[in-house]
Design a protein around this motif. Sequence first.
Motif, mmCIF file in Angstrom:
data_model
loop_
_atom_site.group_PDB
_atom_site.id
_atom_site.type_symbol
_atom_site.label_atom_id
_atom_site.label_comp_id
_atom_site.label_asym_id
_atom_site.label_seq_id
_atom_site.Cartn_x
_atom_site.Cartn_y
_atom_site.Cartn_z
ATOM 1 N N ALA A 1 -36.704 35.603 -51.172
ATOM 2 C CA ALA A 1 -36.194 35.751 -49.803
ATOM 3 C C ALA A 1 -36.978 34.893 -48.829
ATOM 4 C CB ALA A 1 -36.272 37.218 -49.376
ATOM 5 N N GLY A 2 -38.113 34.373 -49.247
ATOM 6 C CA GLY A 2 -38.914 33.533 -48.368
ATOM 7 C C GLY A 2 -40.147 33.026 -49.083
ATOM 8 N N LEU A 3 -40.857 32.129 -48.405
ATOM 9 C CA LEU A 3 -42.104 31.578 -48.891
ATOM 10 C C LEU A 3 -43.214 32.027 -47.947
ATOM 11 C CD1 LEU A 3 -40.918 27.893 -49.527
ATOM 12 C CD2 LEU A 3 -40.754 29.847 -51.060
ATOM 13 N N LEU A 4 -44.297 32.526 -48.491
ATOM 14 C CA LEU A 4 -45.427 32.998 -47.698
ATOM 15 C C LEU A 4 -46.612 32.072 -47.933
ATOM 16 C CD1 LEU A 4 -46.731 35.166 -45.860
ATOM 17 C CD2 LEU A 4 -47.433 36.345 -47.959
ATOM 18 N N ARG A 5 -47.014 31.347 -46.895
ATOM 19 C CA ARG A 5 -48.183 30.482 -46.978
ATOM 20 C C ARG A 5 -49.382 31.232 -46.400
ATOM 21 N NH1 ARG A 5 -48.632 25.312 -48.178
ATOM 22 N NH2 ARG A 5 -46.370 25.012 -48.025
ATOM 23 N N VAL A 6 -50.352 31.519 -47.248
ATOM 24 C CA VAL A 6 -51.492 32.346 -46.874
ATOM 25 C C VAL A 6 -52.426 31.564 -45.967
ATOM 26 C CG1 VAL A 6 -53.437 33.690 -47.750
ATOM 27 C CG2 VAL A 6 -51.296 33.594 -49.038
ATOM 28 N N GLU A 7 -52.916 32.237 -44.932
ATOM 29 C CA GLU A 7 -53.863 31.605 -44.020
ATOM 30 C C GLU A 7 -55.278 31.719 -44.573
ATOM 31 O OE1 GLU A 7 -53.426 33.476 -40.261
ATOM 32 O OE2 GLU A 7 -51.540 32.467 -39.778
ATOM 33 N N GLY A 8 -56.082 30.720 -44.258
ATOM 34 C CA GLY A 8 -57.473 30.740 -44.685
ATOM 35 C C GLY A 8 -57.622 30.276 -46.117
ATOM 36 N N SER A 9 -58.877 30.097 -46.521
ATOM 37 C CA SER A 9 -59.180 29.621 -47.864
ATOM 38 C C SER A 9 -60.066 30.586 -48.637
ATOM 39 C CB SER A 9 -59.875 28.253 -47.785
ATOM 40 O OG SER A 9 -61.072 28.352 -47.023
ATOM 41 N N VAL B 1 -40.513 47.716 -47.426
ATOM 42 C CA VAL B 1 -39.457 46.926 -48.060
ATOM 43 C C VAL B 1 -39.815 46.729 -49.534
ATOM 44 C CG1 VAL B 1 -38.830 45.691 -45.942
ATOM 45 C CG2 VAL B 1 -40.606 44.763 -47.433
ATOM 46 N N ARG B 2 -38.952 46.045 -50.228
ATOM 47 C CA ARG B 2 -39.263 45.535 -51.574
ATOM 48 C C ARG B 2 -38.508 44.212 -51.714
ATOM 49 N NH1 ARG B 2 -42.055 47.389 -55.628
ATOM 50 N NH2 ARG B 2 -41.745 46.561 -57.724
ATOM 51 N N THR B 3 -39.166 43.149 -51.293
ATOM 52 C CA THR B 3 -38.516 41.851 -51.172
ATOM 53 C C THR B 3 -39.320 40.801 -51.940
ATOM 54 O OG1 THR B 3 -37.821 42.490 -48.940
ATOM 55 C CG2 THR B 3 -37.605 40.168 -49.539
ATOM 56 N N PRO B 4 -38.672 40.035 -52.819
ATOM 57 C CA PRO B 4 -39.399 39.011 -53.592
ATOM 58 C C PRO B 4 -39.690 37.776 -52.750
ATOM 59 C CG PRO B 4 -37.075 38.990 -54.181
ATOM 60 C CD PRO B 4 -37.257 40.141 -53.230
ATOM 61 N N VAL B 5 -40.905 37.268 -52.851
ATOM 62 C CA VAL B 5 -41.317 36.051 -52.151
ATOM 63 C C VAL B 5 -42.155 35.197 -53.097
ATOM 64 C CG1 VAL B 5 -41.274 37.046 -49.835
ATOM 65 C CG2 VAL B 5 -43.379 37.165 -51.208
ATOM 66 N N LEU B 6 -42.303 33.929 -52.725
ATOM 67 C CA LEU B 6 -43.214 33.019 -53.412
ATOM 68 C C LEU B 6 -44.417 32.813 -52.508
ATOM 69 C CD1 LEU B 6 -43.623 31.148 -55.895
ATOM 70 C CD2 LEU B 6 -42.627 29.309 -54.518
ATOM 71 N N VAL B 7 -45.612 33.038 -53.031
ATOM 72 C CA VAL B 7 -46.841 32.978 -52.249
ATOM 73 C C VAL B 7 -47.577 31.678 -52.561
ATOM 74 C CG1 VAL B 7 -49.035 34.103 -51.747
ATOM 75 C CG2 VAL B 7 -47.025 35.488 -52.278
ATOM 76 N N PHE B 8 -47.950 30.928 -51.503
ATOM 77 C CA PHE B 8 -48.749 29.710 -51.621
ATOM 78 C C PHE B 8 -50.155 30.012 -51.122
ATOM 79 C CE2 PHE B 8 -44.508 28.012 -51.569
ATOM 80 C CZ PHE B 8 -44.562 26.897 -52.373
ATOM 81 N N ALA B 9 -51.150 29.667 -51.929
ATOM 82 C CA ALA B 9 -52.552 29.843 -51.532
ATOM 83 C C ALA B 9 -53.289 28.533 -51.753
ATOM 84 C CB ALA B 9 -53.210 30.960 -52.341
#
Length: 830
Positions: free
Chosen positions: A214-222, A171-179
């Motif tokens: 298109a969505g928010l991605l919350r990354v697992e782990g630290s 795909v090519r889909t824009p997301v916002l990534v939370f770390a």
Amino acid sequence: MTRAAVHAASGNPLGAAAPRQEGPADLRLVPPALAAWAAAALATGTPGGWIAGVVLAGLALAGAALVRAALLPGPGARGVRRRVNGVAVAAVLLCAVAGAGSAWLHGADRHRGPVPGLADRYARVTVDLTVTSDPRPTRPRVHGDRLSAAGLVLDADITRVTSADGAVTAVRTPVLVFAGAGKGAEVWQRLLPSTGLRLTGRLAPPTEGDERYAGLLRVEGSGPPRTVRPPTGLQRTAGHLRAGLREATEGLPPDARALLPGLVVGDTSRIPPGLHDAFTATDLSHLLAVSGSNLTIVLALLIGPPGLALRAERRGLAPRLGISLRSTALLGGVLTLAFVVVCRPEPSVLRAAACGLITLLAIGTGRRRSLIPALAAAVLLLVLWDPALARSFGFVLSVLATGALLTVGPRWSAAMRRRGVPPRLAEVLAAAASAQAVCAPVVAVFAARVSLVAIPCNLFAELAVAPATVLGFAALAAAPAAMPVAELLARCAGWPAGWIASVARTGAALPGAEAQWPGGWRGGALLAVVTVLVVCAVRRIRGHPWIAATCVVLLLLAVLRPAPFTRMVTGWPPPGWALAMCDVGQGDTMVLAAGDGAGVVVDAGPDPRLADRCLRDLGITRVPLLVVSHFHADHVTGLPGVLRGRRVGAIQTTTLQEPWEQSEFVRRTARAARVPLVRAIPGERRRVGPLDWRVMWPRAGPGLGAGGPNDASVTLLVRTAGGPTLLLLGDLEPPAQQGLSREHPALPPVDVLKVAHHGSAFQDPGLLRQVRPRLALISCGRDNPYGHPSPRTVGALRAGGAVVLRTDTDGAVAVTGAGTGLRAVPRGPV
């Protein structure tokens, strides 16, 4: 009119035949640009069927307008004018169609593929993505009694997604990534755009109304992210330059160290919350983002004043180096491209580059009338390239400010010069006033406030913007080759940068720096009307100096807010107040009057700005003691606001140091302010001025905090000389309330009860009957998600004879008098 009169009336020293003489502004591109802008804003987020119908209808109407223009009879000037008008109407319709179509295509691209569906299901996925922005630190926020953890966010395009069932989709889909800010935070902070990552996390839907992702991605782990592709060479070069500037500023004072990278390349990663709030309060936040003024300063240094660009006496570095005008324009274009690369090709940077190119065009032509069509063309192209800009408040402010500088500013500057104002001062004052006049209504839409110090703060800051920017860019360029030279240049740039930060902090510290204003579009429209009326009034009173002087004095009084004047106008605080409960939202802040501008503060609430504002309004300049009842975020996060500009004798806390993160925040903040910390001792007595109080809880010994931090709240029984008696319960839960009754069976009735835990349903009826308050005060936020205060608690208090006041409906509350004269004075919600 004679030929001599014509030349004299032209206003140009060379007469009416002077080349490059200003003419009327060319506005032909403005309607098409506005049409594309409006259509893109309306079409973003609209269902595709509606947009398709509008696009087809617009194309049909544009075709009809063109056919009608071609068939219109009349060879004369009137016929030509009618045909031109028909073509203009068709151009507006076609641009509107293009804006709507671009928004449609971008929306379809965002919602194509499996990512939106996976986000709706909060699915756990493994993705390959390409970073498209620099990581940005998130600001911790108070959620109930907890403070959200700090972290980082970045924009990215997902290129491959693997769902939990093993399905792999390109795909090519824009997301916002939370770390999260864990062990790998430093690696996250060093990520560059174009880097490829492989991450595992949980998708979620974007926030309502946000059409960029298109969505928010919350990354697992630290831990650190897994890199699968390094950044491009161009981005590595840009990142190296930005890192060099950060390294060169390491030795500067804190404010200059934080601000200079933001001024030069928009790197705000070091800006602390307090400084950011100060820039927001003074409407200087445009300096924290890359703007067209950055590039304008560099180009003006290269070419000099635009009006002299085509003359033999042109200035700047270019003529001194023997560079021709055409080569100078080409060099300016190269500088603009380098500016985009170093500051990142994000929408805000592209807007700045467009504004810089507008200035470059002015420098190359020496004609102001070419700037407006250039601005319109830039708006048209940027909106078609990224329709999400059409709904961006930053884009609106950027365009409005630039338009004001090109249209309103020159007229106001000329009017000031005609009245004897020095030319340079008139130009700077007109620029600041015009930009503020057109941008303030937009700021009011989403911020619900008006800055009363914006114009003077912008004027004072403007003195240092150019030297800080030029020296900052010089340090940026020198860092890769000679770091000692870059550090010297950064040290020189640190002086004007520190001046700008001081202007922001000083302006924000004034009691009337900000005025509350209705938010939303109605509030913005109201402020626009008020602005027009003020401008008209200024034009009418220019011949009446006494009226003008009176207006200036009233404005100064509104900004400085001396206590007698504020009390006379607002009636707040009421004379002889003994206790005030501040309106700080879903949290607690109480102030006990200790005489002569002094007050004992109990808890600091969740927001430093609200705590500071309440103490200002009460005229508190000295805090002999600040009591922190317990360490929940809604009682301690506002601590910097209490400390701001005030002498604080000591901070007294409960003995249970939980939650640990927030107790450490209190210790760190106190240490930075050099304020001693002391622990509350059960049974201890203190006296400050007319106040005499005793610590009733928490008890010593085993079982402390068995019910959590709430049950370890410092509880005070306060007596005021000739005034009311007060019982402040913190957030005690029923078990601790029952323990308080057992420990102090002779606890007397009180005049005022600070109801525990924001008036929650969990109260001990026995304690309420024992203390029988005459006034019950509840601190809670409007529309809070916890249902505070509980109708059951309010009903029980009223059944016991208490008058109940609550900050969500009554605003701040002050208590005055004693005995039969005891009364509560609500300020009303702000």
